[in-house]
Design a protein around this motif. Structure first.
Motif, mmCIF file in Angstrom:
data_model
loop_
_atom_site.group_PDB
_atom_site.id
_atom_site.type_symbol
_atom_site.label_atom_id
_atom_site.label_comp_id
_atom_site.label_asym_id
_atom_site.label_seq_id
_atom_site.Cartn_x
_atom_site.Cartn_y
_atom_site.Cartn_z
ATOM 1 N N LEU A 89 0.974 -0.938 -0.361
ATOM 2 C CA LEU A 89 -0.261 -0.508 -0.170
ATOM 3 C C LEU A 89 0.876 1.550 0.217
ATOM 4 O O LEU A 89 0.347 2.343 -0.550
ATOM 5 N N HIS A 90 2.005 1.143 0.651
ATOM 6 C CA HIS A 90 3.322 2.716 1.210
ATOM 7 C C HIS A 90 3.660 2.523 -0.862
ATOM 8 O O HIS A 90 3.670 3.514 -1.090
ATOM 9 N N TYR A 91 3.759 1.105 -1.546
ATOM 10 C CA TYR A 91 3.869 1.825 -2.856
ATOM 11 C C TYR A 91 3.101 1.905 -3.241
ATOM 12 O O TYR A 91 3.765 2.520 -4.328
ATOM 13 N N GLU A 92 1.748 1.722 -3.001
ATOM 14 C CA GLU A 92 1.006 1.896 -4.217
ATOM 15 C C GLU A 92 0.679 3.589 -4.083
ATOM 16 O O GLU A 92 0.253 4.149 -5.078
ATOM 17 N N GLN A 93 0.532 3.604 -2.748
ATOM 18 C CA GLN A 93 0.201 5.402 -2.720
ATOM 19 C C GLN A 93 1.457 6.374 -3.791
ATOM 20 O O GLN A 93 0.922 7.508 -3.417
ATOM 21 N N LEU A 94 2.701 5.346 -3.323
ATOM 22 C CA LEU A 94 4.015 6.517 -4.099
ATOM 23 C C LEU A 94 3.661 6.572 -5.189
ATOM 24 O O LEU A 94 4.416 7.464 -6.261
ATOM 25 N N ALA A 95 3.535 5.565 -5.970
ATOM 26 C CA ALA A 95 3.157 5.413 -7.078
ATOM 27 C C ALA A 95 1.971 6.417 -8.263
ATOM 28 O O ALA A 95 2.335 7.548 -9.068
ATOM 29 N N LYS A 96 0.837 6.084 -7.261
ATOM 30 C CA LYS A 96 -0.319 7.400 -7.154
ATOM 31 C C LYS A 96 0.649 8.831 -7.586
ATOM 32 O O LYS A 96 0.146 9.353 -8.449
ATOM 33 N N ALA A 97 1.079 9.273 -5.991
ATOM 34 C CA ALA A 97 1.831 10.636 -6.216
ATOM 35 C C ALA A 97 2.631 10.770 -7.446
ATOM 36 O O ALA A 97 2.776 11.838 -8.241
ATOM 37 N N ASN A 135 0.963 10.913 -10.505
ATOM 38 C CA ASN A 135 -0.695 11.932 -9.825
ATOM 39 C C ASN A 135 -1.525 11.210 -10.945
ATOM 40 O O ASN A 135 -2.305 11.934 -11.738
ATOM 41 N N ALA A 136 -1.816 9.804 -10.357
ATOM 42 C CA ALA A 136 -2.796 8.477 -11.192
ATOM 43 C C ALA A 136 -3.333 8.046 -9.589
ATOM 44 O O ALA A 136 -3.098 7.057 -9.690
ATOM 45 N N PRO A 137 -4.352 9.025 -9.381
ATOM 46 C CA PRO A 137 -5.586 8.500 -8.131
ATOM 47 C C PRO A 137 -6.018 7.669 -8.172
ATOM 48 O O PRO A 137 -6.084 6.294 -7.170
ATOM 49 N N LEU A 190 9.129 1.465 -9.210
ATOM 50 C CA LEU A 190 8.130 2.393 -9.911
ATOM 51 C C LEU A 190 8.755 3.857 -10.040
ATOM 52 O O LEU A 190 7.622 4.102 -10.847
ATOM 53 N N TYR A 191 9.856 3.528 -9.673
ATOM 54 C CA TYR A 191 10.544 5.041 -10.187
ATOM 55 C C TYR A 191 10.522 5.004 -11.789
ATOM 56 O O TYR A 191 9.934 6.154 -12.146
ATOM 57 N N LEU A 192 10.974 4.049 -12.340
ATOM 58 C CA LEU A 192 10.986 3.488 -13.973
ATOM 59 C C LEU A 192 9.954 3.476 -14.331
ATOM 60 O O LEU A 192 9.663 4.371 -15.376
ATOM 61 N N LEU A 193 8.514 2.947 -13.535
ATOM 62 C CA LEU A 193 7.366 3.251 -14.598
ATOM 63 C C LEU A 193 6.455 4.666 -14.899
ATOM 64 O O LEU A 193 6.369 5.191 -15.455
ATOM 65 N N THR A 194 6.949 4.795 -13.457
ATOM 66 C CA THR A 194 6.054 5.973 -12.846
ATOM 67 C C THR A 194 6.416 7.559 -13.792
ATOM 68 O O THR A 194 5.955 8.646 -13.566
ATOM 69 N N THR A 195 7.429 6.859 -13.276
ATOM 70 C CA THR A 195 8.210 8.764 -13.561
ATOM 71 C C THR A 195 8.779 8.589 -15.266
ATOM 72 O O THR A 195 9.519 9.975 -15.901
ATOM 73 N N GLY A 196 9.379 7.674 -15.429
ATOM 74 C CA GLY A 196 10.283 7.380 -16.555
ATOM 75 C C GLY A 196 8.956 6.867 -18.042
ATOM 76 O O GLY A 196 8.670 7.827 -18.572
ATOM 77 N N PHE A 197 9.034 5.924 -17.770
ATOM 78 C CA PHE A 197 8.043 5.082 -19.037
ATOM 79 C C PHE A 197 6.668 6.210 -19.401
ATOM 80 O O PHE A 197 6.432 6.267 -20.250
ATOM 81 N N TRP A 198 6.250 6.274 -17.906
ATOM 82 C CA TRP A 198 4.469 6.790 -17.860
ATOM 83 C C TRP A 198 4.448 7.556 -18.646
ATOM 84 O O TRP A 198 3.475 8.339 -20.316
ATOM 85 N N GLN A 199 5.509 9.478 -18.731
ATOM 86 C CA GLN A 199 5.361 10.193 -19.076
ATOM 87 C C GLN A 199 6.349 10.197 -20.858
ATOM 88 O O GLN A 199 6.328 10.674 -21.451
ATOM 89 N N GLU A 200 7.746 9.690 -20.784
ATOM 90 C CA GLU A 200 8.383 10.001 -21.996
ATOM 91 C C GLU A 200 8.583 8.827 -23.109
ATOM 92 O O GLU A 200 9.482 8.925 -24.106
ATOM 93 N N PHE A 201 7.868 8.044 -23.027
ATOM 94 C CA PHE A 201 7.520 6.618 -24.024
ATOM 95 C C PHE A 201 6.045 6.968 -24.941
ATOM 96 O O PHE A 201 5.457 7.150 -24.482
ATOM 97 N N GLU A 202 6.972 7.349 -26.069
ATOM 98 C CA GLU A 202 5.721 6.838 -26.984
ATOM 99 C C GLU A 202 5.131 6.070 -27.554
ATOM 100 O O GLU A 202 6.160 5.410 -28.412
ATOM 101 N N VAL A 203 3.904 6.018 -26.934
ATOM 102 C CA VAL A 203 3.261 4.423 -27.793
ATOM 103 C C VAL A 203 3.208 4.798 -29.002
ATOM 104 O O VAL A 203 2.866 3.864 -29.247
ATOM 105 N N ASP A 204 3.189 5.891 -30.464
ATOM 106 C CA ASP A 204 2.894 6.000 -31.413
ATOM 107 C C ASP A 204 4.043 5.033 -32.341
ATOM 108 O O ASP A 204 3.527 4.458 -32.487
#
Length: 633
Positions: free
Chosen positions: A21-29, A32-34, A75-89
């Protein structure tokens, strides 16, 4: 690849739900995805359809620091890296371009290897505090890839050995690469691969692998045997949305930048499958478009709207009257039953529950047993209540001295001359008020309670009689799930009141004797239900007790039940409701089971040595809780 990369859990090993749950709250923060949730799988993954990201089991069974920082690096790699910087198209274009390529699996895995390297550096640049976690990640994976390289070379898995080789080249440096006959075949790839340090985008990473692949094809003809990255397995399917064939032109909206990042893809799925759940989307899910509405009278759908009428197709006729839809009638729940929805946790969204009084027994033999048990427990009840009343009486007659107002203490008159601010008065305490506390008792009504039901009834009866004698409001409820009727769409649950808060000092002994074992137990849902009952009470002290004989067990609740229950306990504690757990079993729980209870309830869990000691443990719990209440008054 998605089918090959399925993660099957063969054991019952659990990650600490409170830590999860601690990891989950960190990932949400960070994201920025509650709405985001976390699970644990073989490899890190992004799963938009489930609104979920997965950290890797790779970090299990390591020292505490490595395990924690390793999971944080995921978590850092998924939520701060791939989350915004990976181009899906760009990734979807690649999928289409190489769908017939014989080494397509290797190609995609190498692209993700390069992207991981690029994004790790990017995250550290944006958040320098993540450096230590990524350093641990690099060192641990370097050791792993060195070992895998040797194993893959021995087995003749050349493509797999190449992935290990290029990972080491990227993260440890090209001067420390392992040397053998197979590695000599890969040396030609190092010249183009050294451009990995200049990557700025996903498209750059893809182009780099396009330049590397001609060198690889000279020595590799067979694709990868294993998976090293499962990050994008769910992305192509998640990106598929069906458009109406008739939608075109201006109504199609601007789709140039649609779903360009992982974040946008997750938010699209959240908007269309999570938020918009009202009757206005009951028939078909289609992707909305940013364009002109076809009607000037259009109204945004609301979740609570009801379908009142349906138009009848056919030729226009002024005499045609709308027909009342029978759809709602088919969907209406039976009288007395309610849909849980998301108010009771995501894992319980499909629960349908009813609340009712337990049907009290009128069997003479059972009522005779009740009288016998009460007679046996009477000394304990009397001793406990007498002890508490004496302690209350002592507080009532105790004189409070050195006050600024009250009754004058003639023996302190000399202080009027000696002190700057003399306090010459005293007061007797006001008559004792009723204890400022309320109790809620949840009783596991699952089938596993069958062999210990009599002792459970004795413990509940003692609980009831003590609180009734002390005039403390309390509620006792049996909870269970109907395992035979539970499906993916609906999970029927029942709460049976033995005694309600509104009953006051009513004798509910016959209701307690009517307790029966049923099927399953959905503990997290029950705790949230009782929390809602208690949180509006005015009492200063609110206690929620759970009498249970094991971990949560219900339909599709085995793996997520522990985490859901731990989350429910934390939510109750945030409402200033103290949750206590009493483990009921015929024998002492093992170390693994005790650890699980501590994960869920923290230190507020107690286990009896044997079934005969349920009432003794209940008595100790009551003494401790009521003593806390008396001390605070």
């Amino acid at each position: 690849m998605a089918e090959l990369s399925r993660f099957i859990q063969f054991n019952n090993e659990q990650i600490d739900p409170r830590q999860m749950l601690h990891y989950e709250q960190l990932a949400k923060a960070l994201a920025n995805a509650p709405y985001l949730s976390i699970t644990e799988r073989q490899l890190i993954e992004m799963r938009p359809q489930e609104q979920q990201i997965a950290i890797s089991v790779f970090w299990r069974h390591r020292d505490e620091e490595t395990m924690n920082l390793g999971r944080l690096s995921d978590l850092y790699l998924l939520t701060t890296g791939f989350w915004q910087e990976f181009e899906v198209d760009d990734w979807l274009t690649l999928e289409e371009e190489i769908k017939d390529y014989p080494l397509k699996k290797l190609f995609k895995q190498l692209v993700l290897l390069v992207e991981e390297f690029r994004l790790m550096d990017g995250v550290v640049e944006k958040r320098p505090g993540t450096f230590k976690a990524f350093q641990i990640r690099r060192n641990t994976y370097i050791d792993s890839h060195k070992h895998r390289f040797e194993v893959n070379c021995q087995k003749g898995f050349v493509a797999d050995a190449l992935v290990n080789y290029l990972y080491l080249a990227a993260h440890e440096g090209m001067m420390k690469l392992p040397q053998n006959e197979i590695s000599e075949k890969f040396e030609s790839t190092l010249y183009p691969f050294q451009q990995i340090y200049d990557m700025k985008s996903t498209n750059d990473s893809i182009n780099l692998i396009y330049r590397v692949m001609p060198y690889i094809e000279e020595s590799i003809t067979k694709d990868l045997m294993l998976n090293y990255y499962a990050l994008m397995d769910s992305i192509p399917e998640a990106a598929k949305f069906h458009e109406h064939k008739g939608v075109k032109g201006q109504e199609c909206g601007n789709q140039k930048n649609a779903k360009a990042t992982i974040e946008q893809l997750f938010r699209t799925w959240h908007r269309e499958t999570q938020e918009e759940t009202g009757v206005h989307l009951r028939y078909e899910l289609e992707r909305g478009n940013a364009g002109k509405a076809l009607s000037q009278e259009a109204e945004e759908g609301q979740d609570g709207n009801e379908i009142s009428e349906e138009g009848v197709g056919g030729t226009p006729n002024s005499n045609t009257t709308p027909q009342v839809s029978s759809f709602n009638d088919a969907k209406k729940l039976p009288r007395g039953k309610r849909q849980a929805g998301k108010d009771y946790g995501e894992q319980n969204a499909n629960v349908v529950f009813e609340e009712k009084r337990i049907e009290q027994t009128k069997d003479i033999q059972v009522l005779t047993t009740l009288a016998t048990w009460r007679a046996a427990q009477a000394p304990n009840v009397k001793a406990l209540t007498t002890e508490f009343r004496k302690r209350l009486a002592q507080k009532e007659i105790a004189k409070r001295e050195h006050l600024s107002k009250g009754r004058l203490d003639s023996s302190k008159l000399v202080n009027f001359l000696l002190e700057d601010r003399p306090k010459l008065f005293y007061q007797k305490n006001a008559p004792a008020k009723p204890l400022d506390a309320v109790f809620g008792l949840l009783i596991d009504g699952s089938a596993s309670m069958l062999d210990k039901m009599d002792e459970t009834k004795k413990a509940v009866l003692l609980f009831h009689d003590v609180l009734r004698q002390m005039k403390i409001p309390h509620e006792m409820v049996s909870f269970y799930e109907d395992a035979y009727e539970a499906t993916t769409e609906i999970q029927p649950n029942t709460f049976e009141w033995l005694h309600k808060l509104e009953d006051g000092q009513k004798d509910s002994g016959a209701a307690i004797m009517s307790l029966k074992a049923h099927e399953d137990n959905r503990d997290g849902f029950a705790i949230r239900w009782m929390t809602k009952r208690l949180k509006h009470r005015d009492e200063k002290h609110r206690f929620l007790l759970v009498f249970s004989d094991g971990e949560p067990s219900a339909f599709e609740y085995a793996q997520n039940g522990v985490k859901d229950t731990a989350e429910a306990v934390l939510e109750a504690e945030k409402q200033n409701i103290q949750v206590l757990h009493l483990f009921l079993n015929t024998e002492m729980p093992g170390e693994e089971q005790l650890q699980l209870f501590h994960m869920i309830y923290g230190t507020h869990t107690v286990a009896a040595d044997s079934v005969e000691k349920f009432t003794d443990v209940t008595l100790r719990l009551l003494r401790k809780m009521i003593s806390l209440v008396i001390q605070s008054q």
